[in-house]
Design a protein around this motif. Sequence first.
Motif: not given
Length: 371
Positions: A320-340
């Motif tokens: 799945g895609a989300a707004d973290t796609n953009l930060t990861g693509w920009l080269g920023i160290p990124t993680l997603d999935g911190l929801g419950p």
Amino acid sequence: MMIRCISMMIDRLREYVAHETPTGDAQALNAFADRLLDRYAELGGTARRVAAPTGDHVVADFPGRGPLAAEAPLLFIGHHDTVWPIGQLRDVMPWREQDGLLHGPGVFDMKGGLVVLEAALEQIADRDHRPVRVVVVADEEVGSPTARELVAAESSGVVAAFGFESPLPNGDLKTARRGSSRVRIEVTGREAHAALDPGRGVSAIDELIDQLIAVRALVASYADVLCNVGTITGGGRTNVVPGAAAADVGFRFIDPETERAVLDAVTGLEPIRPDAQLQVSVMSNRPAWQPSAATDALLHKVQAAAQSVGQEIGGAPASGAADTNLTGWLGIPTLDGLGPRGKGAHAVHEQVIAASLAERADLVAAIIMTI
């Protein structure tokens, strides 16, 4: 041991779910944004709204404390729109607490994540930590077309980015995501009587079908490209050659090279029938976020933070895609999935595990204090 006020978190989540926020309903989204602005101010942040015609976004900055107060901030990303229309809560998916599970529209995607974030910010209010920046967007469920520039701008200078979308089914975090694009194919034909003068007509539906077959053949020539025709509209009566038709198509890509090649080919489609007119528009695009050493290093830090509160956490790529796609693509160290933890995003059985709200809040608080 960090404070776990699970009952207050459940009450907050129930309140948020009761305020339905369909994507595009500016009035409902703006009223919810008011709630977030007040809440972030209560938690010590400086919050502002960023106006958008389909619903306002929210940005909040929380100052750091102690030795890290002047360091680069952590970026936390969420959204307050859902896929559900007004009335879903009343008519189809009433709030329900049963067997340790919480049910309701948006409980998993992603108002549970917003509650986790707030509880974590409350926990670290008097602890030393680097600054925190929060961006909550109003149109994530349709690809964040009005929020993309905002997310990119607020990503500038951050040390890492974290998303509060749902985790992987086992609770692990997401370390990469497929690219996602929404494309609209619109056909204009020419109406005519289907029996008396069919030769004068140009069927927009027939043209659209042939174009979708061409898209299917194109996608089949690439490995690991996902394609879903989400909507088709057109025509009116069986005795009239249809003069207009359209389809919305969703694409998923694992790498930017394939993404560019497929989108170039799709946007370059030409009419098959001489008198048909074709318009192809990219409605939203999230670039592929690929695995990286920087994200792996961030995951190791998060795993150490998790151990400090008695938890274990892993990570893996997600479809799945989300707004973290953009930060990861920009080269920023990124993680997603911190929801419950839970299941049923975009489904009528949407639910979260109640106990995981507090677990995730403890994890996020530990991340803020240790990274």
